[in-house]
Scaffold this motif. Structure first.
Motif, PDB file in Angstrom:
ATOM      1  N   GLN A   1     -39.158  19.588   7.396  1.00 10.18           N
ATOM      2  CA  GLN A   1     -37.880  19.350   6.717  1.00 10.18           C
ATOM      3  C   GLN A   1     -38.054  19.411   5.196  1.00 10.18           C
ATOM      4  O   GLN A   1     -37.207  19.960   4.486  1.00 10.18           O
ATOM      5  CB  GLN A   1     -37.340  17.975   7.146  1.00 10.18           C
ATOM      6  CG  GLN A   1     -36.105  17.507   6.393  1.00 10.18           C
ATOM      7  CD  GLN A   1     -34.872  18.331   6.723  1.00 10.18           C
ATOM      8  OE1 GLN A   1     -34.825  18.970   7.766  1.00 10.18           O
ATOM      9  NE2 GLN A   1     -33.896  18.325   5.828  1.00 10.18           N
TER      10      GLN A   1
ATOM     11  N   PRO B   1     -31.504   8.990  14.412  1.00  9.38           N
ATOM     12  CA  PRO B   1     -30.643   9.270  13.249  1.00  9.38           C
ATOM     13  C   PRO B   1     -29.241   8.695  13.390  1.00  9.38           C
ATOM     14  O   PRO B   1     -28.699   8.108  12.445  1.00  9.38           O
ATOM     15  CB  PRO B   1     -30.625  10.803  13.205  1.00  9.38           C
ATOM     16  CG  PRO B   1     -31.928  11.208  13.821  1.00  9.38           C
ATOM     17  CD  PRO B   1     -32.167  10.209  14.912  1.00  9.38           C
TER      18      PRO B   1
ATOM     19  N   ARG C   1     -31.737  11.376   8.756  1.00  8.42           N
ATOM     20  CA  ARG C   1     -33.012  11.782   9.362  1.00  8.42           C
ATOM     21  C   ARG C   1     -34.191  11.152   8.619  1.00  8.42           C
ATOM     22  O   ARG C   1     -35.175  10.745   9.252  1.00  8.42           O
ATOM     23  CB  ARG C   1     -33.136  13.298   9.362  1.00  8.42           C
ATOM     24  CG  ARG C   1     -32.265  13.982  10.399  1.00  8.42           C
ATOM     25  CD  ARG C   1     -32.623  15.451  10.498  1.00  8.42           C
ATOM     26  NE  ARG C   1     -31.837  16.118  11.513  1.00  8.42           N
ATOM     27  CZ  ARG C   1     -32.134  16.142  12.807  1.00  8.42           C
ATOM     28  NH1 ARG C   1     -33.213  15.508  13.222  1.00  8.42           N
ATOM     29  NH2 ARG C   1     -31.379  16.771  13.669  1.00  8.42           N
ATOM     30  N   ARG C   2     -34.111  11.081   7.327  1.00  7.61           N
ATOM     31  CA  ARG C   2     -35.194  10.481   6.559  1.00  7.61           C
ATOM     32  C   ARG C   2     -35.325   9.000   6.897  1.00  7.61           C
ATOM     33  O   ARG C   2     -36.433   8.482   7.081  1.00  7.61           O
ATOM     34  CB  ARG C   2     -34.929  10.668   5.061  1.00  7.61           C
ATOM     35  CG  ARG C   2     -36.076  10.164   4.175  1.00  7.61           C
ATOM     36  CD  ARG C   2     -35.753  10.422   2.722  1.00  7.61           C
ATOM     37  NE  ARG C   2     -34.668   9.545   2.253  1.00  7.61           N
ATOM     38  CZ  ARG C   2     -34.014   9.717   1.106  1.00  7.61           C
ATOM     39  NH1 ARG C   2     -34.323  10.745   0.327  1.00  7.61           N
ATOM     40  NH2 ARG C   2     -33.067   8.891   0.749  1.00  7.61           N
TER      41      ARG C   2
ATOM     42  N   HIS D   1     -28.888  10.299   4.201  1.00  2.15           N
ATOM     43  CA  HIS D   1     -30.164  10.880   4.623  1.00  2.15           C
ATOM     44  C   HIS D   1     -30.605  10.201   5.931  1.00  2.15           C
ATOM     45  O   HIS D   1     -31.616   9.491   5.989  1.00  2.15           O
ATOM     46  CB  HIS D   1     -31.221  10.690   3.530  1.00  2.15           C
ATOM     47  CG  HIS D   1     -30.915  11.427   2.271  1.00  2.15           C
ATOM     48  ND1 HIS D   1     -31.197  12.768   2.092  1.00  2.15           N
ATOM     49  CD2 HIS D   1     -30.329  11.005   1.117  1.00  2.15           C
ATOM     50  CE1 HIS D   1     -30.811  13.145   0.890  1.00  2.15           C
ATOM     51  NE2 HIS D   1     -30.288  12.101   0.272  1.00  2.15           N
TER      52      HIS D   1
ATOM     53  N   ALA E   1     -36.730   8.633  10.393  1.00  4.34           N
ATOM     54  CA  ALA E   1     -38.153   8.961  10.489  1.00  4.34           C
ATOM     55  C   ALA E   1     -39.019   7.732  10.256  1.00  4.34           C
ATOM     56  O   ALA E   1     -40.111   7.611  10.822  1.00  4.34           O
ATOM     57  CB  ALA E   1     -38.509  10.051   9.473  1.00  4.34           C
TER      58      ALA E   1
ATOM     59  N   THR F   1     -27.419  13.503  14.369  1.00  4.88           N
ATOM     60  CA  THR F   1     -28.287  14.035  15.402  1.00  4.88           C
ATOM     61  C   THR F   1     -27.663  15.287  15.980  1.00  4.88           C
ATOM     62  O   THR F   1     -26.452  15.340  16.216  1.00  4.88           O
ATOM     63  CB  THR F   1     -28.472  12.990  16.525  1.00  4.88           C
ATOM     64  OG1 THR F   1     -28.873  11.762  15.945  1.00  4.88           O
ATOM     65  CG2 THR F   1     -29.533  13.441  17.510  1.00  4.88           C
TER      66      THR F   1
ATOM     67  N   ARG G   1     -30.152  17.309  20.934  1.00  6.63           N
ATOM     68  CA  ARG G   1     -30.926  16.074  20.853  1.00  6.63           C
ATOM     69  C   ARG G   1     -30.100  14.884  21.335  1.00  6.63           C
ATOM     70  O   ARG G   1     -30.621  13.998  22.026  1.00  6.63           O
ATOM     71  CB  ARG G   1     -31.376  15.860  19.413  1.00  6.63           C
ATOM     72  CG  ARG G   1     -32.261  14.638  19.202  1.00  6.63           C
ATOM     73  CD  ARG G   1     -32.887  14.667  17.830  1.00  6.63           C
ATOM     74  NE  ARG G   1     -33.665  13.453  17.591  1.00  6.63           N
ATOM     75  CZ  ARG G   1     -34.457  13.272  16.536  1.00  6.63           C
ATOM     76  NH1 ARG G   1     -34.575  14.241  15.635  1.00  6.63           N
ATOM     77  NH2 ARG G   1     -35.126  12.151  16.390  1.00  6.63           N
TER      78      ARG G   1
ATOM     79  N   GLU H   1     -29.899  17.058   6.904  1.00  8.88           N
ATOM     80  CA  GLU H   1     -29.274  17.192   8.214  1.00  8.88           C
ATOM     81  C   GLU H   1     -28.850  15.808   8.683  1.00  8.88           C
ATOM     82  O   GLU H   1     -29.588  15.120   9.372  1.00  8.88           O
ATOM     83  CB  GLU H   1     -30.257  17.791   9.225  1.00  8.88           C
ATOM     84  CG  GLU H   1     -30.673  19.201   8.898  1.00  8.88           C
ATOM     85  CD  GLU H   1     -31.585  19.753   9.983  1.00  8.88           C
ATOM     86  OE1 GLU H   1     -31.149  19.850  11.153  1.00  8.88           O
ATOM     87  OE2 GLU H   1     -32.724  20.058   9.681  1.00  8.88           O
TER      88      GLU H   1
END
Length: 870
Positions: free
Chosen positions: A313, A476, A510-511, A508, A514, A426, A430, A423
């Motif tokens: 990413q 996410p 996804r960040r 953010h 993570a 989700t 997914r 992004e």
């Protein structure tokens, strides 16, 4: 020609892509470091658990007291159950005894110089202060028959014991007790504490150093009576005639004993017969590796996949440029797969040595809790390392394929335009997979509502893990939802930096996911592994208290209660009921789907009259007071699992593997506190539980007993070194101790797993924080102070940790509740508050450090306006 040219062109393109992958790794060391750390940690974890599994198969301690025997014959270490079209084999915790008549059969084999039957039993010297004497290295002694001395390497002085009151003592024991040949010494054995005359001593001269169990030799007839074997031996040692190789002799003996329930051992195999604690430890290690091995692979794959996804990413601009310059999706796949392969191989090899160190630390920790003997040696060898390498490569390639698929799917025309946009949320695929996993996990978690069998409980536990994984897939969206809900009441309190942190965390997604996802995995996995045994432990204590009707319990911690205590306690004034209890592992079996299934159970043996007068197991139906030889009382869960009801015959295998078909006379509901299987004590004592009781329960004439009766019982206990008299009859079956030991056994292997997840969380957050240099510079250009930015980052960490703790706590609640219902009859699991808070704190600490430390380093540097405009 055209095809060959195309093949050469493809091969050349593949080589160029692989060269590009190597160049990228060299040039982007910081970007590759995250994936490298995750893969190296995975190798450490896989190597350590591979060594645990290998040691459960081949680790142990060499023979000492049987070291002079060329061949050793013992009972089987396993049994098989055939049902329908399938056969299931189950390992016993130690070799079963063999019939005494086997000695004559083995003695008649060509090449046998002498066959010797050996028995072993508890026997310890007692000093003048009433303390049990230990040998060299603080080792506990064991009784044995004098004939078995020929199977070890000893230097002897004095003569052999002949009379029932004569013994030969190992030299270090005699020295510790301060006795020599001709002296009289008190010995606590299986019947009583009696005075015996020392007629000789022996000194171990064989290999292996200090004896693990220094012997006290009795005359053969006396030893057989004290062992309670009733015409059986623990093993038969064979001394070969001159010039006969042990391997050849073992084959001859095996041929002679064909059809007998016996196994033949040579070399290191003799140690598995001699050291029953080592055999039990190997069994524990195999169970540990089997229960956690697959989960460890799954966790490493999820963690590595998340790290690789974050790295890709952060490289979207670079990959987009490659797509715009004409790179095909296949070449993008090869590039990412090549990078993952190089990282996996290098990291896996570097993780071998730390993995060996982690395995040794785990061995010492398990030895400290008593799960392993202190001298148990782990067996490493190359196989665990090779397996870690192969699994590491697979662990990298599977998520790399998924990551590359997403990266290669960006059309070249759109690549540069979308290179820097995050992004949020989700993806559709997914989301579908995550919801499917969640539904499947929830359905499995509900099984105990419809069935009380062990299948339902095991399905609920597995379903809980599937639900935790589904949350990681949906992280996410779920993390963003939790932050959104939590942020609503905090908006006025957060201030401008806090609101910016809230917006950052949501935008953010996804960040944020993570970092939060692995924390959810850690908390959920730890909750399932720790809170289930904690629930069983709490239920065992509560059920034992509720069903214990005794006024006093006599125990000998670390040993057993001699049979003589039961006989003498019955004659004390004011005593109305006395019973002995003993616990052991038995196995139940049934046919399922045209195949055999075997289930281990904690069994409690009780002497006649215990049920109803001293123990109330909570009868569901039937009459537990009808317990006699040939009958059994089962818990409701065991009865449901085995498919039997009152009046049916259960299919059991006793501790020595003997097949039994007792009739079920009652079903009870307090399996956690009193054992799932209740049998006559004589049955368990005769079939492998040992010659001593675990406890003796006593009840007085009036409720609570009288002071005089208690004083008489104390005087009786004083005759036996280490004996204690406790109030009440709590945990007579030792189930509370077993559950607590299970909690420790579950917690220790979790330490390296949770440590790996913590490192991976820190690694992921460091990667994402260092990649925010442009964002930090832009905020500083807009006037944000360092203090405001630290507040923003601290709020982000707090929101991330809050989301992880909320999800990691709520998701396992459903399976924990249903598992508690299946195991204890109540849907309320026991969650120790301090343990839960400790897990939450341990999960949040690495996240805070991984964000604040690199961010602090970045913020301390000078402001470079150009970095905000790149």
């Amino acid at each position: 020609m055209g095809g060959a040219a195309a093949d050469r062109a493809g091969a050349g393109a593949g080589g160029a892509v692989f060269s590009l992958a190597l160049w990228t790794l060299r040039r982007r060391k910081a970007g590759s470091a995250g994936a490298f750390v995750a893969l190296c940690g995975a190798s450490v974890l896989l190597t350590a658990f591979g060594i645990v599994l290998r040691s459960g198969i081949g680790g142990g301690v060499p023979a000492q007291r049987y070291a002079a025997a060329d061949v050793l014959v013992a009972g089987p270490r396993s049994f098989s159950v055939a049902e329908g079209d399938g056969t299931k084999t189950e390992q016993l915790t130690g070799p079963a005894p063999v019939p005494a008549g086997l000695v004559r059969r083995v003695d008649g084999v060509e090449g046998v110089r002498r066959a010797v039957g050996a028995v072993r039993f508890p026997a310890e010297l007692v000093d003048g202060d009433g303390h049990r004497v230990r040998g060299a290295g603080d080792r506990r002694s064991e009784g044995a028959n004098w004939a078995s001395a020929a199977l070890g390497s000893y230097e002897r002085s004095g003569r052999a014991p002949a009379a029932p009151d004569e013994v030969v003592v190992e030299e270090s024991l005699a020295r510790a007790a301060g006795v020599c040949v001709g002296d009289t010494v008190r010995i606590a054995a299986t019947d009583d504490v009696a005075r015996r005359t020392v007629v000789g001593t022996v000194r171990h001269t064989g290999a292996g150093g200090t004896l693990r169990s220094p012997p006290v030799f009795f005359a053969d007839a006396t030893a057989r009576a004290l062992s309670g074997r009733e015409g059986r031996f623990d093993a038969v040692g064979v001394l070969a005639a001159r010039g006969v190789p042990p391997g050849e002799l073992a084959v001859r003996i095996a041929d002679r004993l064909d059809g007998e329930r016996a196994e033949v051992h040579t070399g290191d195999g003799r140690g598995t017969v001699e050291h029953r604690d080592v055999t039990a430890a190997r069994h524990q290690l195999r169970e540990l590796a089997g229960s956690l091995g697959g989960t460890v692979v799954l966790i490493t794959m999820l963690v590595v996949g998340g790290t690789l996804a974050l790295g890709v990413q952060q490289r979207r601009r670079e990959l987009a440029l490659l797509r715009a310059l004409g790179a095909t999706p296949r070449q993008i796949h090869r590039l990412i797969a090549g990078e993952a392969l190089v990282l996996a191989v290098t990291a896996s090899v570097l993780g071998w040595l730390p993995g060996i160190a982690v395995a040794q630390v785990l061995r010492r920790a398990l030895a400290a809790t008593g799960t392993l003997p202190s001298d148990f040696a782990f067996s490493a060898g190359p196989l665990p390392m090779v397996a870690a390498l192969l699994v590491g490569v697979l662990t990298a390639q599977v998520p790399a394929f998924a990551v590359a698929r997403r990266a290669a799917a960006v059309p070249p025309v759109e690549a540069l335009g979308t290179a820097e946009s995050p992004e949020p949320g989700t993806g559709r695929a997914r989301t579908c997979w995550g919801l499917l996993l969640f539904v499947l996990g929830a359905a499995a978690s509900l099984l105990p509502l419809f069935s009380g069998s062990v299948f339902a409980v095991a399905g609920a536990g597995s379903g809980g893990l599937v639900m935790v994984v589904s949350v990681l897939v949906l992280a996410p969206s779920l993390v963003g939802g939790v932050i959104r809900v939590a942020g609503l009441p905090l908006r006025r309190l957060l201030g401008t930096p806090g609101l910016l942190a809230l917006a950052n965390s949501r935008y953010h997604a996804r960040r944020t996911a993570a970092g939060a996802g692995p924390l959810v995995l850690a908390l959920g996995f730890a909750a399932l592994q720790l809170f289930i045994p904690a629930t069983v432990s709490a239920a065992a204590a509560a059920q034992a208290r509720a069903g214990g009707l005794a006024d006093w319990t006599v125990t000998v911690p670390g040993a057993g209660v001699p049979r003589d205590v039961l006989r003498r306690a019955e004659r004390l004034p004011g005593v109305t009921a006395v019973a002995g209890t003993v616990r052991a592992e038995v196995f139940g079996s049934r046919e399922l789907l045209d195949s055999a299934e075997v289930f281990p159970y904690q069994a409690q043996g009780v002497t006649r009259g215990a049920l109803g007068r001293l123990l109330d197991p909570g009868t569901v139906h039937g009459d537990p007071e009808r317990l006699r030889p040939g009958t059994v009382v089962l818990s409701s869960q065991a009865a449901a699992t085995l498919g039997v009801r009152t009046g049916d015959r259960a299919r059991l295998h006793l501790p020595d593997g003997t097949r039994a078909r007792p009739r079920v006379v009652a079903v009870h509901r307090r399996g956690a506190g009193f054992g799932d299987v209740l049998l006559p004590a004589a049955t368990l004592l005769r079939h492998g539980a040992g010659p001593l009781y675990d406890s003796v329960l006593v009840r007085g004439t009036s409720h609570g007993g009288t002071a005089h009766t208690r004083a008489e019982l104390e005087r009786l206990a004083a005759r036996y070194p280490g004996a204690e008299v406790r109030e009440g009859g709590a945990a007579p079956a030792g189930q509370e101790h077993t559950a607590l030991a299970s909690l420790l056994d579950s917690a220790l292997p979790l330490v390296p797993v949770l440590g790996y997840i913590a490192v991976s969380v820190g690694n992921t957050l460091v990667m994402s924080t260092l990649a925010r240099g442009r964002e930090f510079a832009l905020l500083r250009l807009l006037g944000a102070t360092r203090r405001q930015m630290r507040r923003m980052l601290l709020t982000e960490v707090a929101l991330l940790a809050l989301a992880a703790v909320v999800l990691g706590t709520l998701v396992p609640l459903l399976p924990l509740s249903t598992v508690a219902l299946g195991l204890t009859g109540t849907p309320v699991p026991y969650i120790p508050p301090l343990l839960h808070l400790g897990l939450a704190a341990l999960a949040s600490a690495p996240a805070a450090a991984a964000v604040l430390l690199p961010a602090g380093h970045t913020l301390r540097g000078p402001l470079r306006p150009g970095s905000a405009l790149r």
